[in-house]
Scaffold this motif. Structure first.
Motif, mmCIF file in Angstrom:
data_model
loop_
_atom_site.group_PDB
_atom_site.id
_atom_site.type_symbol
_atom_site.label_atom_id
_atom_site.label_comp_id
_atom_site.label_asym_id
_atom_site.label_seq_id
_atom_site.Cartn_x
_atom_site.Cartn_y
_atom_site.Cartn_z
ATOM 1 N N GLU A 34 39.331 -4.551 30.600
ATOM 2 C CA GLU A 34 38.886 -4.577 31.997
ATOM 3 C C GLU A 34 37.363 -4.589 32.093
ATOM 4 O O GLU A 34 36.787 -5.286 32.927
ATOM 5 C CB GLU A 34 39.461 -3.378 32.758
ATOM 6 N N LYS A 35 36.720 -3.802 31.230
ATOM 7 C CA LYS A 35 35.261 -3.787 31.225
ATOM 8 C C LYS A 35 34.704 -5.138 30.774
ATOM 9 O O LYS A 35 33.686 -5.616 31.277
ATOM 10 C CB LYS A 35 34.750 -2.679 30.300
ATOM 11 N N ASP A 43 37.387 -2.369 25.796
ATOM 12 C CA ASP A 43 38.178 -2.224 27.007
ATOM 13 C C ASP A 43 38.239 -3.582 27.702
ATOM 14 O O ASP A 43 37.217 -4.104 28.141
ATOM 15 C CB ASP A 43 37.530 -1.175 27.919
ATOM 16 N N ARG A 101 36.848 2.001 23.983
ATOM 17 C CA ARG A 101 37.747 3.119 24.231
ATOM 18 C C ARG A 101 38.638 3.290 23.004
ATOM 19 O O ARG A 101 39.351 2.369 22.616
ATOM 20 C CB ARG A 101 38.569 2.837 25.484
ATOM 21 N N GLU A 145 36.147 -8.063 31.219
ATOM 22 C CA GLU A 145 36.319 -8.997 32.328
ATOM 23 C C GLU A 145 35.224 -8.806 33.378
ATOM 24 O O GLU A 145 34.672 -9.779 33.897
ATOM 25 C CB GLU A 145 37.698 -8.807 32.966
ATOM 26 N N GLN A 146 34.898 -7.546 33.690
ATOM 27 C CA GLN A 146 33.846 -7.287 34.668
ATOM 28 C C GLN A 146 32.487 -7.747 34.143
ATOM 29 O O GLN A 146 31.663 -8.286 34.883
ATOM 30 C CB GLN A 146 33.797 -5.791 35.010
ATOM 31 N N TYR A 147 32.266 -7.555 32.849
ATOM 32 C CA TYR A 147 31.006 -8.006 32.245
ATOM 33 C C TYR A 147 30.888 -9.525 32.329
ATOM 34 O O TYR A 147 29.813 -10.064 32.633
ATOM 35 C CB TYR A 147 30.952 -7.550 30.786
ATOM 36 N N ASP A 152 29.848 -10.461 35.732
ATOM 37 C CA ASP A 152 28.418 -10.213 35.910
ATOM 38 C C ASP A 152 27.587 -11.321 35.264
ATOM 39 O O ASP A 152 26.563 -11.749 35.812
ATOM 40 C CB ASP A 152 28.033 -8.858 35.305
#
Length: 292
Positions: A9-10, A7, A2, A12-14, A17
Motif C-alpha cells: 500500500e505504501k 508494504d 513491515r 502504491e501511494q509512493y 506521489d
C-alpha cells in the motif's frame, strides 16, 4: 517496510506521489526551458542510450541541463537545444540519480512478490527498457502513458490553481511567444513553431479536407500529435550534434543558450541574475557572506 518486507500500500501511494511530481516537473520544464516544448518532444526526452539508433538527448553543458530535440520541418529536420534553469535542472538530476533507481527497485520487488494471478496486474507492471529510458515514460505501477490530452489537462489544472484561469498548451505557446517578442532581446524572441507546424500539416491535409468536416478541435490535436509520433522523425534526430557540420553546432547551442537564459532572467529566477521578474519585484539572492 513491515516485518522485513515492503508494504504494498505504501508503495502504491509512493508511485502516485511520483506520478504527481512528474506532472508538475513537466509543467516546470514546459514553462522555464525557453522555447515551448511540443508534447511530442517532451515525451521523447531520453536519459539513457538504447541499443537502437536512438540516442539520449538530455545532457549537462557548463552547469546547465540541456534538452536536445528535433522536429521535421517538411523539407528538413531542425534541432532545438533548450537549457533548464538550475532550479528545475537540479530536480531532473535528483530524480534521475536518486528517485528513478529506487522506483525501479520497488517495481521489480513488487512484480516478484505475489504468486501469478494473486496480485492485480497494475501492481505487477514493469516498464520495458525502451519506455523506461524516457524521462516521461509510463507511470510506475499502473503504466499510464503520457499523451497530449494528459499534458493538456495537467497544464490546465496547474494554471487554474495558480492563475485562476486554465490555459491549454496552444494558448500557453502563443502567450509565451508574445511575451518573448515584447520583453526579450529581438535575437532571443521565440519562433512560433507550434502554430507554424500545425498550419503546414493542415495545408498538407487540405486535399482530403472533406474527410475531416466533422472533427472538433481536440480531435484535430490528436491527429496532429499522432502524425508526429508515427513518423518517428523527431526521435531519430535526437543528439545529432555528433553528425552536425563542423563549426555549426557550438554556435547554434550558444544562440539557444542565450535565448533560454534571457527567458530565465525575465522569469526572475534566483540562479539567473538581476533582471526584473515578470511578476514584479523579487528579493535578491543572498550573498556568500550573509550566513544563513
Amino acid at each position: 517496510m513491515r516485518d522485513g518486507v515492503f508494504d504494498n500500500e505504501k508503495i502504491e501511494q509512493y508511485f502516485v506521489d511520483i506520478s504527481r511530481f512528474k506532472e508538475q516537473l513537466a509543467i516546470c520544464t514546459l514553462v522555464t526551458a525557453g522555447i515551448p516544448l511540443r508534447p511530442s518532444e517532451l515525451f521523447t526526452l531520453q536519459h539513457e542510450n538504447l541499443s537502437s539508433n536512438i540516442r539520449r538527448n538530455i545532457f549537462i553543458e557548463d552547469g546547465m541541463v540541456a534538452l536536445v530535440t528535433g522536429f521535421n520541418d517538411i523539407t528538413e529536420t531542425k534541432l532545438i537545444v533548450r537549457f533548464l534553469p538550475r532550479e528545475v535542472g537540479e530536480l531532473v538530476i535528483w530524480y534521475l540519480w536518486l528517485v528513478l533507481p529506487f522506483v525501479r527497485h520497488l517495481s521489480l520487488w513488487q512484480s516478484n512478490q505475489a504468486p501469478s494471478g494473486r496480485l492485480d496486474s497494475r501492481r505487477r507492471c514493469v516498464l520495458p527498457f525502451n519506455k523506461d529510458a524516457c524521462l516521461w515514460g509510463p507511470d510506475p505501477g499502473i503504466g499510464q502513458e503520457w499523451t497530449y490530452s494528459r499534458l493538456n489537462r495537467v497544464l490546465e489544472r496547474e494554471t487554474e490553481a495558480r492563475l485562476e484561469y486554465a490555459l491549454d498548451i496552444a494558448s500557453y505557446n502563443d502567450i509565451a511567444v508574445g511575451i518573448s517578442r515584447r520583453l526579450l532581446e529581438r535575437s532571443n524572441a521565440f519562433p512560433n513553431y507550434f502554430r507554424a507546424d500545425q498550419r503546414r500539416k493542415l495545408d498538407l491535409m487540405d486535399e482530403n479536407a472533406e474527410d475531416y468536416d466533422d472533427i472538433d478541435f481536440e480531435e484535430w490535436m490528436d491527429i496532429l500529435y499522432d502524425w508526429d509520433r508515427e513518423t518517428e522523425t523527431a526521435g531519430m534526430a535526437y543528439a545529432c550534434e555528433i553528425s552536425e557540420r563542423p563549426n555549426s553546432a557550438s554556435d547554434l547551442r550558444a544562440k539557444f543558450r542565450a535565448c533560454s537564459t534571457d527567458w530565465h532572467r525575465r522569469l526572475g529566477l534566483e540562479s539567473c541574475g538581476r533582471a526584473p521578474s515578470l511578476l514584479g519585484k523579487r528579493v535578491g539572492a543572498p550573498s556568500r557572506g550573509d550566513g544563513d
